[in-house]
Write a protein that holds these residues in place. Structure first.
Motif, PDB file in Angstrom:
ATOM      1  N   TYR A   1      38.176  38.820  36.289  1.00 15.24           N
ATOM      2  CA  TYR A   1      39.412  39.374  36.830  1.00 15.24           C
ATOM      3  C   TYR A   1      39.945  40.464  35.900  1.00 15.24           C
ATOM      4  O   TYR A   1      40.301  41.558  36.329  1.00 15.24           O
ATOM      5  CB  TYR A   1      40.455  38.269  37.005  1.00 15.24           C
ATOM      6  CG  TYR A   1      41.745  38.760  37.609  1.00 15.24           C
ATOM      7  CD1 TYR A   1      41.807  39.089  38.948  1.00 15.24           C
ATOM      8  CD2 TYR A   1      42.884  38.910  36.832  1.00 15.24           C
ATOM      9  CE1 TYR A   1      42.978  39.560  39.505  1.00 15.24           C
ATOM     10  CE2 TYR A   1      44.061  39.370  37.380  1.00 15.24           C
ATOM     11  CZ  TYR A   1      44.109  39.687  38.718  1.00 15.24           C
ATOM     12  OH  TYR A   1      45.265  40.154  39.259  1.00 15.24           O
ATOM     13  N   ALA A   2      39.944  40.143  34.601  1.00 17.46           N
ATOM     14  CA  ALA A   2      40.406  41.133  33.631  1.00 17.46           C
ATOM     15  C   ALA A   2      39.510  42.364  33.655  1.00 17.46           C
ATOM     16  O   ALA A   2      39.986  43.496  33.661  1.00 17.46           O
ATOM     17  CB  ALA A   2      40.437  40.526  32.233  1.00 17.46           C
ATOM     18  N   LEU A   3      38.205  42.145  33.689  1.00 14.77           N
ATOM     19  CA  LEU A   3      37.275  43.281  33.683  1.00 14.77           C
ATOM     20  C   LEU A   3      37.447  44.140  34.928  1.00 14.77           C
ATOM     21  O   LEU A   3      37.325  45.352  34.892  1.00 14.77           O
ATOM     22  CB  LEU A   3      35.830  42.789  33.605  1.00 14.77           C
ATOM     23  CG  LEU A   3      35.338  42.435  32.214  1.00 14.77           C
ATOM     24  CD1 LEU A   3      33.952  41.820  32.288  1.00 14.77           C
ATOM     25  CD2 LEU A   3      35.307  43.677  31.328  1.00 14.77           C
ATOM     26  N   SER A   4      37.734  43.489  36.046  1.00 10.90           N
ATOM     27  CA  SER A   4      37.856  44.241  37.293  1.00 10.90           C
ATOM     28  C   SER A   4      39.158  45.031  37.344  1.00 10.90           C
ATOM     29  O   SER A   4      39.175  46.173  37.774  1.00 10.90           O
ATOM     30  CB  SER A   4      37.782  43.280  38.479  1.00 10.90           C
ATOM     31  OG  SER A   4      38.128  43.943  39.665  1.00 10.90           O
ATOM     32  N   ARG A   5      40.251  44.420  36.891  1.00  6.14           N
ATOM     33  CA  ARG A   5      41.560  45.028  37.111  1.00  6.14           C
ATOM     34  C   ARG A   5      42.078  45.888  35.972  1.00  6.14           C
ATOM     35  O   ARG A   5      42.909  46.755  36.199  1.00  6.14           O
ATOM     36  CB  ARG A   5      42.600  43.935  37.392  1.00  6.14           C
ATOM     37  CG  ARG A   5      42.357  43.147  38.656  1.00  6.14           C
ATOM     38  CD  ARG A   5      42.233  44.059  39.854  1.00  6.14           C
ATOM     39  NE  ARG A   5      42.446  43.322  41.099  1.00  6.14           N
ATOM     40  CZ  ARG A   5      41.689  43.456  42.178  1.00  6.14           C
ATOM     41  NH1 ARG A   5      40.647  44.259  42.170  1.00  6.14           N
ATOM     42  NH2 ARG A   5      41.951  42.788  43.278  1.00  6.14           N
ATOM     43  N   SER A   6      41.631  45.629  34.752  1.00  2.41           N
ATOM     44  CA  SER A   6      42.228  46.369  33.644  1.00  2.41           C
ATOM     45  C   SER A   6      41.529  47.715  33.487  1.00  2.41           C
ATOM     46  O   SER A   6      40.383  47.882  33.867  1.00  2.41           O
ATOM     47  CB  SER A   6      42.089  45.571  32.354  1.00  2.41           C
ATOM     48  OG  SER A   6      40.751  45.658  31.926  1.00  2.41           O
TER      49      SER A   6
ATOM     50  N   ILE B   1      25.656  44.744  28.916  1.00  2.06           N
ATOM     51  CA  ILE B   1      25.051  44.230  27.684  1.00  2.06           C
ATOM     52  C   ILE B   1      25.066  42.706  27.695  1.00  2.06           C
ATOM     53  O   ILE B   1      24.061  42.054  27.391  1.00  2.06           O
ATOM     54  CB  ILE B   1      25.798  44.779  26.445  1.00  2.06           C
ATOM     55  CG1 ILE B   1      25.502  46.278  26.312  1.00  2.06           C
ATOM     56  CG2 ILE B   1      25.374  44.039  25.188  1.00  2.06           C
ATOM     57  CD1 ILE B   1      26.187  46.936  25.142  1.00  2.06           C
ATOM     58  N   LEU B   2      26.198  42.142  28.098  1.00  2.11           N
ATOM     59  CA  LEU B   2      26.288  40.682  28.179  1.00  2.11           C
ATOM     60  C   LEU B   2      25.230  40.131  29.120  1.00  2.11           C
ATOM     61  O   LEU B   2      24.547  39.154  28.825  1.00  2.11           O
ATOM     62  CB  LEU B   2      27.679  40.269  28.671  1.00  2.11           C
ATOM     63  CG  LEU B   2      28.781  40.264  27.627  1.00  2.11           C
ATOM     64  CD1 LEU B   2      30.112  39.935  28.265  1.00  2.11           C
ATOM     65  CD2 LEU B   2      28.463  39.250  26.539  1.00  2.11           C
TER      66      LEU B   2
ATOM     67  N   ILE C   1      40.419  49.111  30.900  1.00  2.00           N
ATOM     68  CA  ILE C   1      39.715  49.220  29.617  1.00  2.00           C
ATOM     69  C   ILE C   1      38.521  50.161  29.747  1.00  2.00           C
ATOM     70  O   ILE C   1      37.737  50.064  30.682  1.00  2.00           O
ATOM     71  CB  ILE C   1      39.182  47.839  29.171  1.00  2.00           C
ATOM     72  CG1 ILE C   1      40.318  46.827  29.103  1.00  2.00           C
ATOM     73  CG2 ILE C   1      38.462  47.935  27.832  1.00  2.00           C
ATOM     74  CD1 ILE C   1      39.829  45.416  28.904  1.00  2.00           C
ATOM     75  N   ARG C   2      38.379  51.032  28.773  1.00  3.09           N
ATOM     76  CA  ARG C   2      37.210  51.908  28.759  1.00  3.09           C
ATOM     77  C   ARG C   2      35.973  51.117  28.361  1.00  3.09           C
ATOM     78  O   ARG C   2      36.050  50.181  27.587  1.00  3.09           O
ATOM     79  CB  ARG C   2      37.410  53.010  27.721  1.00  3.09           C
ATOM     80  CG  ARG C   2      38.072  54.230  28.259  1.00  3.09           C
ATOM     81  CD  ARG C   2      38.458  55.138  27.088  1.00  3.09           C
ATOM     82  NE  ARG C   2      39.580  55.966  27.462  1.00  3.09           N
ATOM     83  CZ  ARG C   2      39.449  57.123  28.115  1.00  3.09           C
ATOM     84  NH1 ARG C   2      38.264  57.550  28.444  1.00  3.09           N
ATOM     85  NH2 ARG C   2      40.499  57.827  28.437  1.00  3.09           N
ATOM     86  N   GLY C   3      34.836  51.493  28.879  1.00  3.01           N
ATOM     87  CA  GLY C   3      33.577  50.885  28.464  1.00  3.01           C
ATOM     88  C   GLY C   3      33.374  49.479  28.970  1.00  3.01           C
ATOM     89  O   GLY C   3      32.510  48.761  28.482  1.00  3.01           O
ATOM     90  N   LYS C   4      34.184  49.052  29.943  1.00  2.68           N
ATOM     91  CA  LYS C   4      34.040  47.672  30.408  1.00  2.68           C
ATOM     92  C   LYS C   4      32.720  47.462  31.151  1.00  2.68           C
ATOM     93  O   LYS C   4      32.169  46.369  31.135  1.00  2.68           O
ATOM     94  CB  LYS C   4      35.232  47.274  31.282  1.00  2.68           C
ATOM     95  CG  LYS C   4      35.446  48.132  32.507  1.00  2.68           C
ATOM     96  CD  LYS C   4      36.701  47.691  33.250  1.00  2.68           C
ATOM     97  CE  LYS C   4      36.845  48.477  34.539  1.00  2.68           C
ATOM     98  NZ  LYS C   4      38.040  48.094  35.280  1.00  2.68           N
ATOM     99  N   ASN C   5      32.219  48.519  31.776  1.00  4.75           N
ATOM    100  CA  ASN C   5      30.924  48.385  32.454  1.00  4.75           C
ATOM    101  C   ASN C   5      29.815  48.134  31.452  1.00  4.75           C
ATOM    102  O   ASN C   5      28.951  47.285  31.663  1.00  4.75           O
ATOM    103  CB  ASN C   5      30.605  49.657  33.246  1.00  4.75           C
ATOM    104  CG  ASN C   5      31.512  49.786  34.447  1.00  4.75           C
ATOM    105  OD1 ASN C   5      31.983  48.781  34.969  1.00  4.75           O
ATOM    106  ND2 ASN C   5      31.764  51.005  34.858  1.00  4.75           N
TER     107      ASN C   5
END
Ligand SMILES: Nc1ncnc2c1ncn2[C@@H]1O[C@H](COP(=O)(O)OP(=O)(O)O)[C@@H](O)[C@H]1O
Ligand SMILES: [Mg+2]
Lengths: 369, 276
Positions: free
Chosen positions: B92-97, B108-109, B99-103
């Motif tokens: 949810y955080a990754l989708s909505r925030s 990598i994960l 943040i740069r470089g979240k992709n």
């Protein structure tokens, strides 16, 4: 209710400037429409009032509160979203009452209030249904009900009628107009439909590529469009525009183009100044100010008949000139207009508009202050 | 006429061929259904005669076997709770925030997760768990599974959440909800189908895995069912087929029940393709 003001607000997405140096003020109780083509920054502007987008620079005020960085929940606003954003897992009653729920109202109280609003909007009998079980028009009214269920300082609308069919849209537009008269709410309403803006607004902000090009009451925007862009955007069909050559002779302004004959115009200061830079101007005439010419050649424009569309109370007659430019006349008649071949359209001298080489309006006789 | 006839025979030929192919694949399943009820079950296919529950009786008398099912449940539920909660919040955080470089982080994960739960990393994982003094504990198994499954779970869920309009939460916040309220009142119910998919997927993964518990656990009281099955051999080293068959059926039941429950309650919108 409260006023809203933008203080040189700019919003950038990366390198792209979506809204540039916005400085409009919205008075208490005003219904302002942001009007412009898709992608011109209307939604972004609205979202900055809501707090869903933060300006890159500048300030946003609601009343005397600086809300530039305030969280949406603290702004005392209501918003109707273009896609309605009804919660799919709640029935209509819970959807409408949600704003009261987060305010800690008891279930009994908030459902009573939801029913009240729903009754006004004629969806009272649907309160037990889920959003997926009602029609588009009913969904639209549900989202409106959710926005009206609690008192707000400002009401925001993002193209709320664009997903409705033509008939429902007219009906909903009338209702919004009635609501505005009833409540005197401060509202900011985004639309790309000029008719909607004209019908609802106390003032219209016409936007183009992130800039407000004119901010005035609807009739003013219609009568004295500030630029060719506004002239072309407001009106149905839009204003006819024609590049003309202008020159000043014998103390009068003469316009020249193939097939065009205008009577000499008074030389205004602005016109004189515009002609120092070059002699190309743009002539504008609204379709509703054109008629089939009957008498002499003065104040007429000629071309081959291109289309003749009868629509009941009126007819659209379009002629095409040698340079492929088209001129449309809107003729108010329920008779069949019989035309053929070369057609001449006439206009009154006081119904023409002039724009300079940059497309800015040149004030005509009587407009100059 | 002959054209129709040849078409007709092509059809028949095709049907026969697919039926034979289907039967080949169905054989193990038929064994799987029949053998548990056959007190004289062998590796060959046979209709139970007499039909009996004796095999199950033997299983239920075997404390070690039952213990295995219970351990599987502890480890699976533990892992599922961690993966479900962690993946929901993280994606949810990754989708909505903004943040740069979240992709990049997500990819990598994802890349490393296949390493973590794969056999290649078994030695380092063993060393880490050993260093933490967690060898032979349920928590070790749960943590390793959570670490291995989380990235993929996050990836699946993020894709799902990306497809859900932000305007749900935005309208909630405009209406006066805090971000936390908007998440629990509006966002979570809307993304629940995605969470269910991830939870089922994680459960099935943990429930069926052998290697990780086999390596991280020592004592027989902690072994899950997947490892316990391996002990159903006679002293001579041949499998006790009757016991094995009954136990296999019991071992499969939770997964089947879970699928049925979920598809009854939520519908498998993301597995089944089209659901009206
Ligand atoms: N979150 C965003 N990221 C990048 N660009 C955006 C974002 N939101 C809007 N834009 C861009 O800003 C411009 C104005 O968008 P918008 O305000 O939605 O236009 P309108 O509502 O007038 O159609 C568009 O070109 C759009 O692509
Ligand atoms: Mg928009």
């Amino acid at each position: 209710m409260a006023s809203v003001s933008f203080d040189s607000v700019t919003k950038k997405f990366g390198d792209f400037t979506a809204v540039s140096d916005l400085g409009i003020g919205i008075g208490d109780g005003e219904f302002v429409c942001l009007l412009g083509p898709s992608g011109c920054g209307k939604t972004t502007t609205l979202r900055m009032i809501a707090g869903l987008e933060t300006p890159t620079s500048g300030r946003v005020r609601i009343g005397d509160r600086d809300v530039t960085f305030m969280h949406p929940k603290d702004r005392k606003i209501s918003m109707v979203f273009q896609d309605y954003a009804l919660y799919p897992h709640m029935n209509l009653a819970d959807n409408i009452a949600y704003p009261l729920k987060v305010r800690g109202e008891s279930k009994e109280k908030r459902h009573a209030r939801a029913r009240e609003v729903a009754d006004v909007l004629k969806i009272g009998q649907l309160l037990e249904r889920m959003p997926s079980q009602i029609s588009g028009g009913q969904q639209q009214r549900t989202s409106l009900a959710r926005a009206l269920v609690y008192p707000s300082d400002v009401y925001l609308f993002d193209e709320p009628l664009s997903n409705l069919d033509a008939k429902l849209r007219l009906e909903a537009r009338g209702f919004l107009n009635h609501l505005q008269r009833d409540m005197g709410m401060t509202a900011v309403y985004v639309t790309h439909d000029q008719a909607e803006a004209m019908a609802l607004a106390t003032r219209v902000a016409v936007m183009d590529a992130g800039v407000v090009v004119q901010y005035a009451p609807p009739l003013e925007v219609y009568r004295r469009p500030a630029t060719t862009f506004v002239a072309n955007f407001v009106g149905n069909p839009p204003m006819n525009l024609l590049p003309v050559e202008a020159m000043i002779a014998d103390g009068a302004l003469h316009l020249r183009a193939d097939g065009l004959a205008t009577s000499p115009l008074k030389v205004t200061r602005a016109a004189a100044k515009a002609l120092e830079g070059g002699k190309s101007l743009t002539l504008g005439v609204r379709p509703e100010h054109l008629s089939i010419a009957s008498g002499g050649e003065e104040n007429t424009i000629a071309g081959q008949l291109f289309a003749n569309e009868n629509m009941g109370p009126e007819a659209l007659v379009t002629l095409e000139r040698e340079d492929a430019a088209r001129f449309t006349a809107r003729i108010f008649t329920d008779e069949m207009v019989a035309l053929e071949g070369r057609v001449r359209l006439g206009f009154a001298a006081d119904h023409i508009h002039l724009f300079d080489g940059e497309g800015l309006r040149l004030p005509l006789d009587g407009e100059e202050g | 006429m002959t054209r129709y006839l040849s078409l007709y025979f092509t059809r028949i030929g095709f049907s026969v061929a697919t039926a034979v192919l289907g039967a080949v694949f169905a054989l193990p399943l038929i064994w799987f259904v029949f053998a548990p009820f056959n007190p004289r079950a062998e590796l060959g296919l046979a209709v139970p005669d007499p039909f009996s529950l004796a095999n199950f009786e033997t299983v239920f008398q075997n404390a070690f076997a039952l213990r295995g099912l219970w351990n599987s449940l502890i480890q699976s539920v533990g892992g599922v709770v961690l993966v479900g909660a962690g993946a929901t919040l993280a994606s949810y955080a990754l989708s909505r925030s903004p943040i740069r470089g979240k992709n990049v982080v997500t990819y990598i994960l994802l890349l490393f997760s296949s390493v973590v739960s794969g056999s290649a990393a078994m030695v380092p994982i063993f060393l880490i768990v050993n260093g933490m003094g967690l060898i032979d504990t349920h928590i070790a198994v749960i943590l390793v599974f959570a670490g291995g499954l989380l990235p993929t779970a996050m990836f699946i869920l993020r894709d799902f959440i990306d497809g859900i309009p932000k305007s749900y939460e935005e309208s909630a916040m405009v209406a006066g909800a805090s971000p936390v309220q908007a998440f629990f009142d509006v966002a979570l119910p809307v993304i629940r189908p995605g969470v269910v998919v991830v939870v089922v997927w994680a459960f099935v993964n943990i429930w069926g895995s052998f290697l990780i518990p086999f390596i991280l656990l020592r004592s027989s009281e902690k072994m899950p069912a997947s490892v316990a099955i391996y002990s159903f051999y006679s002293e001579a080293g041949t499998p006790i087929v009757t016991l094995l068959a009954a136990y296999s059926l019991l071992y499969s039941l939770p997964v089947i029940v879970l699928y049925l429950f979920v598809s009854w309650k939520f519908g498998f919108r993301f597995f089944g393709g089209i659901k009206a």
